[in-house]
Design an enzyme around this catalytic site. Sequence first.
Site, PDB file in Angstrom:
ATOM      1  N   LYS A 191       0.844  -1.201   0.000  1.00 45.50           N
ATOM      2  CA  LYS A 191       0.000   0.000   0.000  1.00 45.50           C
ATOM      3  C   LYS A 191       0.878   1.249   0.000  1.00 45.50           C
ATOM      4  CE  LYS A 191      -1.881   2.687   3.018  1.00 45.50           C
ATOM      5  NZ  LYS A 191      -1.746   3.963   2.281  1.00 45.50           N
ATOM      6  N   GLU A 265      10.317   1.763  10.229  1.00 45.70           N
ATOM      7  CA  GLU A 265      11.328   2.774   9.885  1.00 45.70           C
ATOM      8  C   GLU A 265      10.645   4.120  10.019  1.00 45.70           C
ATOM      9  OE1 GLU A 265      14.397   2.052   9.409  1.00 45.70           O
ATOM     10  OE2 GLU A 265      14.273  -0.110   9.095  1.00 45.70           O
ATOM     11  N   CYS A 299      14.276  11.031   5.526  1.00 43.16           N
ATOM     12  CA  CYS A 299      14.218  10.707   6.959  1.00 43.16           C
ATOM     13  C   CYS A 299      15.551  10.867   7.671  1.00 43.16           C
ATOM     14  CB  CYS A 299      13.707   9.285   7.132  1.00 43.16           C
ATOM     15  SG  CYS A 299      14.687   8.077   6.235  1.00 43.16           S
ATOM     16  N   GLU A 396      10.781  16.882  14.131  1.00 41.56           N
ATOM     17  CA  GLU A 396      11.108  16.675  12.721  1.00 41.56           C
ATOM     18  C   GLU A 396      10.294  17.673  11.896  1.00 41.56           C
ATOM     19  OE1 GLU A 396       9.573  13.055  10.829  1.00 41.56           O
ATOM     20  OE2 GLU A 396      11.554  12.750   9.964  1.00 41.56           O
TER      21      GLU A 396
HETATM   22  P1  NAD Z   1       2.609   8.555   7.627  1.00 43.82           P
HETATM   23  O1  NAD Z   1       2.957   7.821   8.869  1.00 43.82           O
HETATM   24  O2  NAD Z   1       1.589   9.611   7.700  1.00 43.82           O
HETATM   25  O3  NAD Z   1       2.104   7.527   6.509  1.00 43.82           O
HETATM   26  C1  NAD Z   1       2.885   6.448   6.067  1.00 43.82           C
HETATM   27  C2  NAD Z   1       1.968   5.371   5.510  1.00 43.82           C
HETATM   28  O4  NAD Z   1       1.157   4.841   6.555  1.00 43.82           O
HETATM   29  C3  NAD Z   1       1.011   5.845   4.433  1.00 43.82           C
HETATM   30  O5  NAD Z   1       0.892   4.830   3.456  1.00 43.82           O
HETATM   31  C4  NAD Z   1      -0.302   6.010   5.210  1.00 43.82           C
HETATM   32  O6  NAD Z   1      -1.450   5.887   4.391  1.00 43.82           O
HETATM   33  C5  NAD Z   1      -0.205   4.855   6.177  1.00 43.82           C
HETATM   34  N1  NAD Z   1      -0.996   4.991   7.410  1.00 43.82           N
HETATM   35  C6  NAD Z   1      -1.484   6.122   7.979  1.00 43.82           C
HETATM   36  N2  NAD Z   1      -2.140   5.815   9.124  1.00 43.82           N
HETATM   37  C7  NAD Z   1      -2.033   4.469   9.278  1.00 43.82           C
HETATM   38  C8  NAD Z   1      -2.470   3.556  10.290  1.00 43.82           C
HETATM   39  N3  NAD Z   1      -3.136   3.968  11.374  1.00 43.82           N
HETATM   40  N4  NAD Z   1      -2.163   2.252  10.148  1.00 43.82           N
HETATM   41  C9  NAD Z   1      -1.457   1.815   9.088  1.00 43.82           C
HETATM   42  N5  NAD Z   1      -1.025   2.623   8.092  1.00 43.82           N
HETATM   43  C10 NAD Z   1      -1.303   3.944   8.199  1.00 43.82           C
HETATM   44  O7  NAD Z   1       4.012   9.098   7.081  1.00 43.82           O
HETATM   45  P2  NAD Z   1       4.280  10.029   5.832  1.00 43.82           P
HETATM   46  O8  NAD Z   1       3.821  11.406   6.176  1.00 43.82           O
HETATM   47  O9  NAD Z   1       3.748   9.374   4.592  1.00 43.82           O
HETATM   48  O10 NAD Z   1       5.883   9.980   5.725  1.00 43.82           O
HETATM   49  C11 NAD Z   1       6.718  10.873   6.362  1.00 43.82           C
HETATM   50  C12 NAD Z   1       7.350  10.224   7.576  1.00 43.82           C
HETATM   51  O11 NAD Z   1       8.043   9.037   7.184  1.00 43.82           O
HETATM   52  C13 NAD Z   1       8.395  11.099   8.218  1.00 43.82           C
HETATM   53  O12 NAD Z   1       8.252  11.076   9.610  1.00 43.82           O
HETATM   54  C14 NAD Z   1       9.713  10.436   7.825  1.00 43.82           C
HETATM   55  O13 NAD Z   1      10.778  10.662   8.694  1.00 43.82           O
HETATM   56  C15 NAD Z   1       9.321   9.002   7.809  1.00 43.82           C
HETATM   57  N6  NAD Z   1      10.280   8.229   7.007  1.00 43.82           N
HETATM   58  C16 NAD Z   1      11.113   7.349   7.634  1.00 43.82           C
HETATM   59  C17 NAD Z   1      12.056   6.633   6.890  1.00 43.82           C
HETATM   60  C18 NAD Z   1      12.983   5.655   7.549  1.00 43.82           C
HETATM   61  O14 NAD Z   1      13.540   4.831   6.840  1.00 43.82           O
HETATM   62  N7  NAD Z   1      13.169   5.696   8.858  1.00 43.82           N
HETATM   63  C19 NAD Z   1      12.137   6.828   5.512  1.00 43.82           C
HETATM   64  C20 NAD Z   1      11.281   7.746   4.917  1.00 43.82           C
HETATM   65  C21 NAD Z   1      10.337   8.424   5.671  1.00 43.82           C
END
Ligand code: NAD
Length: 491
Positions: A191, A265, A299, A396
Amino acid sequence: MSATGTWPVDFETAPWHPADHFIDGAWVPSVGTARIEVTNPATGEVWGSVPAASDEDLDAAMAAARRAFDAGPWPRMRPSERAEVLRRFADEVESRAAALSLTNTRENGSPVAETGGAAANAAGILRYFAGLAPHLEREDVRPFPNGVGESVVRRDPLGVCALIAPWNFPINLVVIKLAPALLAGNCVVIKPASPTPLSIRHIVEAARAAGIPAGVVNLITGSGRTGDAMVRHPAVDKVAFTGSTEVGRKIAAACGELLRPVTLELGGKSAAILLDDVDLDAFARVFVRSCLRNTGQTCYISTRILAPSSRYDEIVDTITRVVSEAPQGDPLDPGTVFGPVAHRGQYESVLDHLASARAEGARFTTGGEPLPGPGLFIAPTVLADVTPEMRVAREEIFGPVVTIQPYGHVDEAIEIANSTPFGLGGIVFSADEERAFGVAERVDSGSVGVNFFASNHAAPFGGRHDSGLGVEYGVEGLEQYVAFKSIHRRA
Ligand code: NAD
């Protein structure tokens, strides 16, 4: 252009509104009626949309993955046979490089200078994991220490894996899960994030063209609600998630209740520690890649600059010059370094952080303002004289903003670097690499660079504390997708 399965030839301008999910080896019309719009953040234009999965769509994808795992050929093939398919998959991904780059750029505004490498990077990840087949196939026999017999250690696949990705690197952050999951013999349901649901369709199409059997790779599009339903779905054996710490906590709680393996992650707030002998010309050359990659939406980048008081003004001037000179604009222009912020919610969040910095007394040396619309551009911003209590020093920001804090002794720099709840990345800059390495050893995070940062496919990457659980990349990343089994026999 067909509404299902295929995509426009003219990627730069054509709309794309598929009505399907990829389930059991075919593009299958969605049973649901709700849709998710895809907006180009550089122009404000709604250029695409995808179906939001209904419960029936999700059940169909999960059932296909379950059947493929329980009765299909994929988990029963030898790892080296699966590796051959992954190598074909890599070739198919590379042949779609232009489509991947341009779709990704239109989805989240990442400049083509960034997305142009996405296919080669994804192919490299697939080939790296294909090369680990011998790790799964080797005879791993371990004698009992008391001599009574020996144990044969097997690495079985886990089953059905739910792969949930964010929007900042929508291709890489799926492939880094997909490649080890597939090599180990698992079946998956992917997804993508709602702002970036289209580029991943090229990857799924490449998997099909490579001959990955039906049901092994499935794709559904949806919001957080769909992600939550995936995490809890009874067909799932493992969850792999990249995204925010806030959502990661919810997923960890659900997986804890279900005793379901999970890798997370999550977010970061990494520090770049400049030692007092830093070579500022060398630092300036790698600064954007290390501290503001992908318009600050990466990230692991080191967005908190810790500068020795003895060279503070010089460092602030250098960073201000580099940031103000880097071209910002149309992400389709190969010369663009900074694009727009990827979506409206993130744009508002970055502006809110800038307002807090202003209210708390940070000094803006460049940027700080949104550019006139309709695109979601914020001028790359340098905040000097930041103190540890300020919101911008603790949270962040995930946008084109770096903060600069002065420090006295190097011990103080390490203390500041380690003072947030996160532990993902970090970089130490010094003319003396050995000295920098010694400081890197004291940074409490999963990865630290010396004078540069890059993720190495062969080395584990993961966060400590609020930055996550488990790792990706490396043999250690592969082992997140296996179920260990020891078969004991007498000598
Ligand atoms: P997000 O957590 O809002 O969403 C990530 C994914 O989770 C999306 O597909 C979203 O639809 C889904 N999602 C949302 N609520 C959910 C739930 N309750 N249960 C299951 N899935 C759910 O994150 P984002 O805004 O898309 O991404 C940005 C964040 O990702 C930043 O905090 C960034 O640091 C982090 N990030 C981390 C890494 C790493 O490797 N550590 C890499 C890239 C991004």
